[in-house]
Design a protein around this motif. Structure first.
Motif, PDB file in Angstrom:
ATOM      1  N   ALA A  32     -25.402  11.994  77.415  1.00  0.00           N
ATOM      2  CA  ALA A  32     -25.314  12.037  78.876  1.00  0.00           C
ATOM      3  C   ALA A  32     -23.929  11.673  79.389  1.00  0.00           C
ATOM      4  O   ALA A  32     -23.518  12.129  80.454  1.00  0.00           O
ATOM      5  CB  ALA A  32     -26.352  11.095  79.479  1.00  0.00           C
ATOM      6  N   ASN A  33     -23.192  10.861  78.653  1.00  0.00           N
ATOM      7  CA  ASN A  33     -21.873  10.420  79.103  1.00  0.00           C
ATOM      8  C   ASN A  33     -20.761  11.419  78.771  1.00  0.00           C
ATOM      9  O   ASN A  33     -19.588  11.141  78.971  1.00  0.00           O
ATOM     10  CB  ASN A  33     -21.539   9.047  78.524  1.00  0.00           C
ATOM     11  CG  ASN A  33     -21.499   9.044  77.008  1.00  0.00           C
ATOM     12  OD1 ASN A  33     -21.551  10.088  76.370  1.00  0.00           O
ATOM     13  ND2 ASN A  33     -21.414   7.867  76.425  1.00  0.00           N
TER      14      ASN A  33
ATOM     15  N   GLU B 260     -18.631  11.342  63.525  1.00  0.00           N
ATOM     16  CA  GLU B 260     -17.487  11.243  64.418  1.00  0.00           C
ATOM     17  C   GLU B 260     -17.878  11.512  65.864  1.00  0.00           C
ATOM     18  O   GLU B 260     -18.741  12.342  66.131  1.00  0.00           O
ATOM     19  CB  GLU B 260     -16.417  12.259  64.027  1.00  0.00           C
ATOM     20  CG  GLU B 260     -15.886  12.072  62.623  1.00  0.00           C
ATOM     21  CD  GLU B 260     -14.928  13.169  62.225  1.00  0.00           C
ATOM     22  OE1 GLU B 260     -13.966  12.845  61.496  1.00  0.00           O
ATOM     23  OE2 GLU B 260     -15.110  14.329  62.633  1.00  0.00           O
ATOM     24  N   GLU B 261     -17.214  10.813  66.766  1.00  0.00           N
ATOM     25  CA  GLU B 261     -17.313  11.107  68.201  1.00  0.00           C
ATOM     26  C   GLU B 261     -16.197  12.098  68.506  1.00  0.00           C
ATOM     27  O   GLU B 261     -15.036  11.826  68.225  1.00  0.00           O
ATOM     28  CB  GLU B 261     -17.095   9.841  69.019  1.00  0.00           C
ATOM     29  CG  GLU B 261     -18.146   8.761  68.756  1.00  0.00           C
ATOM     30  CD  GLU B 261     -17.722   7.415  69.279  1.00  0.00           C
ATOM     31  OE1 GLU B 261     -18.493   6.849  70.082  1.00  0.00           O
ATOM     32  OE2 GLU B 261     -16.651   6.921  68.885  1.00  0.00           O
TER      33      GLU B 261
ATOM     34  N   LEU C 135     -23.883   7.481  82.586  1.00  0.00           N
ATOM     35  CA  LEU C 135     -23.565   6.787  81.345  1.00  0.00           C
ATOM     36  C   LEU C 135     -24.606   6.983  80.253  1.00  0.00           C
ATOM     37  O   LEU C 135     -24.293   6.903  79.068  1.00  0.00           O
ATOM     38  CB  LEU C 135     -23.414   5.281  81.618  1.00  0.00           C
ATOM     39  CG  LEU C 135     -22.294   4.910  82.578  1.00  0.00           C
ATOM     40  CD1 LEU C 135     -22.324   3.418  82.849  1.00  0.00           C
ATOM     41  CD2 LEU C 135     -20.953   5.343  82.030  1.00  0.00           C
ATOM     42  N   ALA C 136     -25.855   7.177  80.637  1.00  0.00           N
ATOM     43  CA  ALA C 136     -26.918   7.241  79.628  1.00  0.00           C
ATOM     44  C   ALA C 136     -28.066   8.094  80.155  1.00  0.00           C
ATOM     45  O   ALA C 136     -28.136   8.413  81.333  1.00  0.00           O
ATOM     46  CB  ALA C 136     -27.411   5.833  79.313  1.00  0.00           C
ATOM     47  N   GLY C 137     -28.959   8.432  79.256  1.00  0.00           N
ATOM     48  CA  GLY C 137     -30.150   9.166  79.653  1.00  0.00           C
ATOM     49  C   GLY C 137     -30.329  10.431  78.849  1.00  0.00           C
ATOM     50  O   GLY C 137     -30.680  10.385  77.682  1.00  0.00           O
ATOM     51  N   ILE C 138     -30.046  11.556  79.460  1.00  0.00           N
ATOM     52  CA  ILE C 138     -30.291  12.864  78.841  1.00  0.00           C
ATOM     53  C   ILE C 138     -29.477  13.000  77.563  1.00  0.00           C
ATOM     54  O   ILE C 138     -28.294  12.666  77.523  1.00  0.00           O
ATOM     55  CB  ILE C 138     -29.918  13.987  79.826  1.00  0.00           C
ATOM     56  CG1 ILE C 138     -30.822  13.913  81.054  1.00  0.00           C
ATOM     57  CG2 ILE C 138     -30.023  15.352  79.158  1.00  0.00           C
ATOM     58  CD1 ILE C 138     -30.381  14.809  82.189  1.00  0.00           C
ATOM     59  N   ALA C 139     -30.122  13.522  76.500  1.00  0.00           N
ATOM     60  CA  ALA C 139     -29.428  13.755  75.235  1.00  0.00           C
ATOM     61  C   ALA C 139     -30.068  14.953  74.544  1.00  0.00           C
ATOM     62  O   ALA C 139     -31.252  15.251  74.749  1.00  0.00           O
ATOM     63  CB  ALA C 139     -29.505  12.522  74.343  1.00  0.00           C
TER      64      ALA C 139
END
Length: 122
Positions: free
Chosen positions: A85-86, A120-121, A8-12
């Motif tokens: 990460a997600n 935007e996503e 869900l989160a972390g690496i970006a």
């Protein structure tokens, strides 16, 4: 290969016009199109006002030796891309930086914020 379906989160990752920069932390973004404020009278809640909201992408960048911090201040029509990460990709087009960049030498980092008409996503 590791299964990342539950991550869900972390690496970006962050890139500007295709150039990747070292992201030290605090990557954030807003895809909101409007800001609302409740209007309250002396007798009751009357409703709300609505104004346009500029989308933004912000983060803390590592000041690598060959990096020009001044080049960030000069950015005024760039595409900023974030890979999260997600599995999300966030894209802001025709963006500009809004705050002067100030390097913190103890960590070799600086904060940068881009704003624009749309984030935007995808």
């Amino acid at each position: 290969m590791a299964d990342t379906t539950n991550r869900l989160a972390g690496i970006a990752y962050l890139s500007v016009d295709g150039q990747t920069f070292m992201l030290a932390g605090d990557l954030g973004y807003s895809v909101s199109k409007v800001t609302r404020e409740t209007v309250i009278g002396q007798d009751r809640v009357h409703g709300y006002t609505e104004k346009p909201h500029a989308g933004f992408i912000s983060g803390t960048i590592r000041d690598a030796g060959g990096l020009s911090v001044a080049s960030f201040n000069a950015m005024s029509n760039v595409t900023v891309t974030c890979e999260l990460a997600n599995g999300k990709t966030v894209v802001g087009r025709n963006m500009w930086t809004t705050e002067a960049q100030e390097v913190k030498t103890a960590e070799g980092t600086f904060e940068v914020k881009w704003e624009g008409f749309s984030v935007e996503e995808v």
